[in-house]
Design a protein around this motif. Structure first.
Motif, PDB file in Angstrom:
ATOM      1  N   ARG A  59       0.836  -1.199   0.000  1.00 35.96           N
ATOM      2  CA  ARG A  59       0.000   0.000   0.000  1.00 35.96           C
ATOM      3  C   ARG A  59       0.871   1.250   0.000  1.00 35.96           C
ATOM      4  O   ARG A  59       1.893   1.330   0.676  1.00 35.96           O
ATOM      5  CB  ARG A  59      -0.930   0.010   1.206  1.00 35.96           C
ATOM      6  CG  ARG A  59      -1.940   1.165   1.170  1.00 35.96           C
ATOM      7  CD  ARG A  59      -3.071   0.971   2.140  1.00 35.96           C
ATOM      8  NE  ARG A  59      -3.991   2.105   2.133  1.00 35.96           N
ATOM      9  CZ  ARG A  59      -4.949   2.323   1.243  1.00 35.96           C
ATOM     10  NH1 ARG A  59      -5.111   1.464   0.246  1.00 35.96           N
ATOM     11  NH2 ARG A  59      -5.747   3.378   1.313  1.00 35.96           N
ATOM     12  N   GLY A  60       0.440   2.235  -0.763  1.00 31.78           N
ATOM     13  CA  GLY A  60       1.201   3.460  -0.886  1.00 31.78           C
ATOM     14  C   GLY A  60       2.122   3.414  -2.084  1.00 31.78           C
ATOM     15  O   GLY A  60       1.852   2.733  -3.079  1.00 31.78           O
ATOM     16  N   LEU A  61       3.227   4.139  -1.991  1.00 35.65           N
ATOM     17  CA  LEU A  61       4.151   4.265  -3.108  1.00 35.65           C
ATOM     18  C   LEU A  61       5.343   3.328  -2.937  1.00 35.65           C
ATOM     19  O   LEU A  61       5.867   3.160  -1.836  1.00 35.65           O
ATOM     20  CB  LEU A  61       4.656   5.697  -3.235  1.00 35.65           C
ATOM     21  CG  LEU A  61       3.619   6.779  -3.539  1.00 35.65           C
ATOM     22  CD1 LEU A  61       4.299   8.134  -3.656  1.00 35.65           C
ATOM     23  CD2 LEU A  61       2.842   6.457  -4.824  1.00 35.65           C
ATOM     24  N   THR A  62       5.782   2.765  -4.059  1.00 36.14           N
ATOM     25  CA  THR A  62       7.019   1.995  -4.136  1.00 36.14           C
ATOM     26  C   THR A  62       7.840   2.560  -5.283  1.00 36.14           C
ATOM     27  O   THR A  62       7.309   2.834  -6.362  1.00 36.14           O
ATOM     28  CB  THR A  62       6.753   0.502  -4.375  1.00 36.14           C
ATOM     29  OG1 THR A  62       5.958  -0.013  -3.306  1.00 36.14           O
ATOM     30  CG2 THR A  62       8.056  -0.283  -4.446  1.00 36.14           C
ATOM     31  N   LEU A  63       9.128   2.722  -5.035  1.00 35.96           N
ATOM     32  CA  LEU A  63      10.044   3.275  -6.029  1.00 35.96           C
ATOM     33  C   LEU A  63      11.129   2.259  -6.348  1.00 35.96           C
ATOM     34  O   LEU A  63      11.695   1.638  -5.445  1.00 35.96           O
ATOM     35  CB  LEU A  63      10.699   4.551  -5.494  1.00 35.96           C
ATOM     36  CG  LEU A  63      11.932   5.079  -6.240  1.00 35.96           C
ATOM     37  CD1 LEU A  63      11.542   5.592  -7.617  1.00 35.96           C
ATOM     38  CD2 LEU A  63      12.626   6.163  -5.422  1.00 35.96           C
ATOM     39  N   ALA A  64      11.417   2.082  -7.635  1.00 40.44           N
ATOM     40  CA  ALA A  64      12.588   1.319  -8.088  1.00 40.44           C
ATOM     41  C   ALA A  64      13.377   2.227  -9.020  1.00 40.44           C
ATOM     42  O   ALA A  64      12.808   2.862  -9.906  1.00 40.44           O
ATOM     43  CB  ALA A  64      12.167   0.044  -8.810  1.00 40.44           C
ATOM     44  N   ALA A  65      14.691   2.309  -8.805  1.00 40.15           N
ATOM     45  CA  ALA A  65      15.538   3.164  -9.644  1.00 40.15           C
ATOM     46  C   ALA A  65      16.872   2.478  -9.858  1.00 40.15           C
ATOM     47  O   ALA A  65      17.384   1.800  -8.957  1.00 40.15           O
ATOM     48  CB  ALA A  65      15.742   4.526  -8.990  1.00 40.15           C
ATOM     49  N   LYS A  66      17.439   2.643 -11.056  1.00 39.40           N
ATOM     50  CA  LYS A  66      18.655   1.915 -11.398  1.00 39.40           C
ATOM     51  C   LYS A  66      19.721   2.813 -12.016  1.00 39.40           C
ATOM     52  O   LYS A  66      19.416   3.850 -12.604  1.00 39.40           O
ATOM     53  CB  LYS A  66      18.351   0.761 -12.359  1.00 39.40           C
ATOM     54  CG  LYS A  66      18.058   1.166 -13.803  1.00 39.40           C
ATOM     55  CD  LYS A  66      17.800  -0.045 -14.695  1.00 39.40           C
ATOM     56  CE  LYS A  66      19.025  -0.912 -14.883  1.00 39.40           C
ATOM     57  NZ  LYS A  66      20.033  -0.285 -15.766  1.00 39.40           N
ATOM     58  N   GLY A  67      20.956   2.361 -11.861  1.00 41.64           N
ATOM     59  CA  GLY A  67      22.085   2.937 -12.575  1.00 41.64           C
ATOM     60  C   GLY A  67      22.513   1.969 -13.661  1.00 41.64           C
ATOM     61  O   GLY A  67      21.871   1.851 -14.697  1.00 41.64           O
ATOM     62  N   GLY A  68      23.625   1.274 -13.419  1.00 40.59           N
ATOM     63  CA  GLY A  68      24.059   0.248 -14.354  1.00 40.59           C
ATOM     64  C   GLY A  68      24.676   0.813 -15.616  1.00 40.59           C
ATOM     65  O   GLY A  68      25.151   1.953 -15.656  1.00 40.59           O
ATOM     66  N   HIS A  69      24.641   0.002 -16.671  1.00 37.52           N
ATOM     67  CA  HIS A  69      25.203   0.414 -17.959  1.00 37.52           C
ATOM     68  C   HIS A  69      24.370  -0.176 -19.076  1.00 37.52           C
ATOM     69  O   HIS A  69      23.462  -0.992 -18.832  1.00 37.52           O
ATOM     70  CB  HIS A  69      26.674  -0.030 -18.073  1.00 37.52           C
ATOM     71  CG  HIS A  69      26.881  -1.517 -17.953  1.00 37.52           C
ATOM     72  ND1 HIS A  69      26.670  -2.376 -19.008  1.00 37.52           N
ATOM     73  CD2 HIS A  69      27.270  -2.285 -16.904  1.00 37.52           C
ATOM     74  CE1 HIS A  69      26.924  -3.612 -18.616  1.00 37.52           C
ATOM     75  NE2 HIS A  69      27.294  -3.594 -17.350  1.00 37.52           N
TER      76      HIS A  69
END
Length: 664
Positions: free
Chosen positions: A439-449
């Motif tokens: 419930r609510g907000l979930t964030l996924a963020a990436k760097g990588g190449h």
């Protein structure tokens, strides 16, 4: 291979008596070899009829217990009865040739996969009933598979490259994922129904062994330049997937007089080659190929090692060795869960993976490692009164599932949904408002190449989900064609940064290749910070600092803060646009300074906000690919914020609420 060759040793390369044009590989010593050292595999292996850890159909007590799983068995028996006497699916030469003509690979694969699924159903039905008609079905399916021109999927076959042929070259078989699946299916069928086949179809088991030898075992031992082994490149899921199947087949089918040494050497070679995959598995257990390929990569390795432990009566048990990456990787799937059936889908992943994943195999691996969260995650997919497994998973996985009493009787559990995940090997953060709830907000963020396996050009991209449903999204993978893994891969829109939530700098998207990479990546409190400039081939772009974080305040919101250093435009003519882009799923209504979004599946509305006066526009993309449409519906929408004259932008994503209480 002569029976008199020296005993096979883990970590030692195979010696063959057949000359090969391939370059011989050097011995490899990875975590498995380090854990177990040199050993005489010949002496360690149990006899072939005890090597695979499911009961033969002659063990009626065991199969009566298996048959007690009525939701699974009744469905299989009903399907077997309905299709008995009907034509079997037939993969055609014309369908195989389509891969080279119009790029289609689905027509041939659909027929071949349907045939093998029917054979798996027939094997289980025959083992439960020992009915002659069911055994006849098994014999028909085995014979058809043995007579199939090639077990290699046309999209993988090198017959055209090596021989100019669009149909398989019978005396130069290619060992790929499909050949591995076929030989393992035959091995599991032979193991379960060997006595029944000997009685009703004498000679059929010899045919299985003949085809397995010429199509798989001999090419595997004699041609050591298979790219998927990983001699000259980082091993990917092919390594684990193929070696797991070759291992199962060798353990059961290499049981003839004088074959003890070739059996041991095949097993030792598979284990040595698999060690290359284990060696590059990072200590955080992450997979750069993404969640969807974990099941056919890391999990295949775990299953192979479980087979090896069983076939050596625990003397070669990687689960008991202190290999951190293996232990950590069982946590990777639940670390990627957004909520319910939605997952972080970097690379060629699907945000909503297909049903029928091999949850039992994860459950078994989690039990062996004592990982309660991973076990609970697997058990969260064990619904009472539903089948414990299906033939979609392959015969070996199906048999192991229905023979696993702890899985069949598992009660549903709540998934762990960890609050904070950071996987440094792939520079991926997943954070949510609170542990244990979507419930609510979930964030996924990436760097990588941009040279990752199954790569999309997506350095610095992010996903935002509300109540577990993605609203700022990664489109994921389309239906595979010849183009998907060819030189024109990045002509496909889903692979381009233009259709990910990243900037486009002066009209230039990110470039493909490992050299186009994130810089200065750091884990932030509830987020990630990085410099994206290295992902772009743009003159004058010195830096593009992006900070993406989840604010867990009274009204939760995701902050995306971009600051960049770009030289003034001096090339003459109008300056090409620079835009900050987001890919959105749901109904989008655009206003000055914000976009109101009603996500798919009825999730709560979200609003994206940016400074008033920034030009914004949307582009709707109609989805004509059935795979993408099955996830997102009929369209996705791209939001473009024009920032050509700016050097900074802050955007927020938050629930559309009128009081703080509505955000909870």
């Amino acid at each position: 291979m002569r029976a008199g060759d020296a005993a096979a040793t883990l970590g030692e390369e195979p010696r063959t008596t057949v000359p090969t044009e391939s370059t011989a590989s050097l011995a490899f010593h990875g975590p498995l070899a380090d854990a177990f050292g040199p050993m005489d595999v010949t002496a360690l292996l149990v006899p072939a009829d005890r090597a695979l850890p499911v009961p033969a159909a002659t063990d009626r007590t065991a199969w009566e217990a298996i048959a007690a799983d009525r939701p699974t068995i009744d469905r299989i028996l009903a399907a077997a009865e309905e299709e008995h006497g009907t034509p079997w699916p037939q993969p055609l030469a014309s369908d195989a040739a389509r891969y080279h003509r119009d790029g289609d690979r689905s027509a041939w694969e659909d027929a071949a996969f349907a045939r093998q699924r029917r054979l798996s159903r027939a094997v289980v039905a025959a083992a439960v009933t020992l009915d002659d008609a069911r055994i006849d079905d098994v014999a028909d399916g085995i014979t058809l598979l043995c007579e199939q021109s090639s077990w290699c999927w046309p999209a993988h076959d090198d017959s055209f490259a090596r021989h100019g042929s669009v149909v398989p070259v019978a005396d130069d078989p290619f060992l790929d994922l499909g050949a591995g699946e076929a030989v393992a299916q035959l091995a599991w069928a032979d193991h379960v129904l060997g006595d029944a086949l000997d009685e009703r179809y004498p000679g059929l088991r010899a045919r299985i062994r003949f085809e397995a030898s010429r199509r798989v075992f001999m090419p595997f031992l004699n041609r050591r330049d298979w790219w998927w082994i990983g001699h000259e490149r980082t091993p990917i899921n092919w390594n684990a997937w193929i070696h797991a199947n070759v291992l199962a087949a060798a353990l059961r089918l290499l049981d003839g007089p004088g074959e003890a040494e070739v059996r041991a050497r095949t097993v030792a070679t598979a284990a040595t080659d698999l060690d290359r995959f284990v060696a590059v598995l990072p200590e955080d257990g992450a997979i750069d190929e993404g969640y969807g390929y974990w099941w056919e990569g890391a999990l295949r390795a775990l299953e192979a090692l479980d087979l090896l432990a069983s076939a050596t009566e625990g003397k070669v048990d990687a689960y008991a060795a202190d290999i951190l990456a293996l232990r950590a990787t069982v946590a990777y799937p639940h670390s990627m869960q957004l909520g319910d059936e939605w997952f972080v889908n970097v690379a060629d992943g699907r945000a909503k993976p297909p049903s029928g994943l091999p949850w039992s195999a994860l459950h078994r691996a989690a039990r062996r490692f004592g990982d309660g969260d991973a076990e609970a995650f697997a058990a969260s997919h064990r619904a009472p009164g539903t089948p414990s497994a299906t033939e979609e998973q392959g015969l070996g996985r199906l048999l192991r599932a229905i023979a696993d009493e702890q899985w069949v009787t598992a009660t549903p559990a709540e998934p762990p949904l960890p609050r904070d995940v950071w996987l440094p090997s792939v520079e991926l953060a997943v954070v949510r408002e609170a542990a244990g709830t979507a419930r609510g907000l979930t964030l996924a963020a990436k760097g990588g190449h941009n040279g990752e396996s199954h790569n999309h050009n997506d350095v610095g991209s992010f996903i935002v989900a509300v109540d577990g449903v993605p609203v700022v999204v990664d489109a994921g993978r389309p239906t595979y064609t010849a183009q998907t893994f060819g030189p024109r891969r990045y002509d496909i829109w889903t692979m381009q940064s233009s259709w990910h939530s990243v900037p486009e700098v002066r009209g230039v998207p990110q470039s493909a290749g490992a050299e186009f990479t994130a810089r200065q990546v750091s884990r932030e409190d509830a987020g990630i910070a990085l410099d994206l400039a290295g992902a772009y081939d743009v003159p004058g772009l010195h830096s593009w600092h992006r900070r993406v974080r989840l604010d867990r305040g009274a009204v939760a919101r995701v902050h995306v803060d971009d600051v960049w250093d770009l030289d003034p435009w001096t090339a003459g003519g109008p300056e090409p646009e620079t835009t900050v882009r987001m890919l959105l799923a749901g109904e989008v209504r655009l206003s000055d300074g914000d976009a109101h979004i009603v996500p798919v599946e009825g999730a709560r509305p979200v609003v994206v906000r940016w400074p008033s006066g920034v030009e914004a526009r949307t582009t709707e993309l109609e989805l004509d690919d059935p795979l993408l449409a099955s996830v997102w519906g009929t369209r996705l929408t791209r939001l473009d914020l024009v920032v050509t004259d700016r050097r900074a932008l802050s955007v927020t994503v938050e629930l559309f609420v009128t009081t703080p209480e509505e955000s909870r």
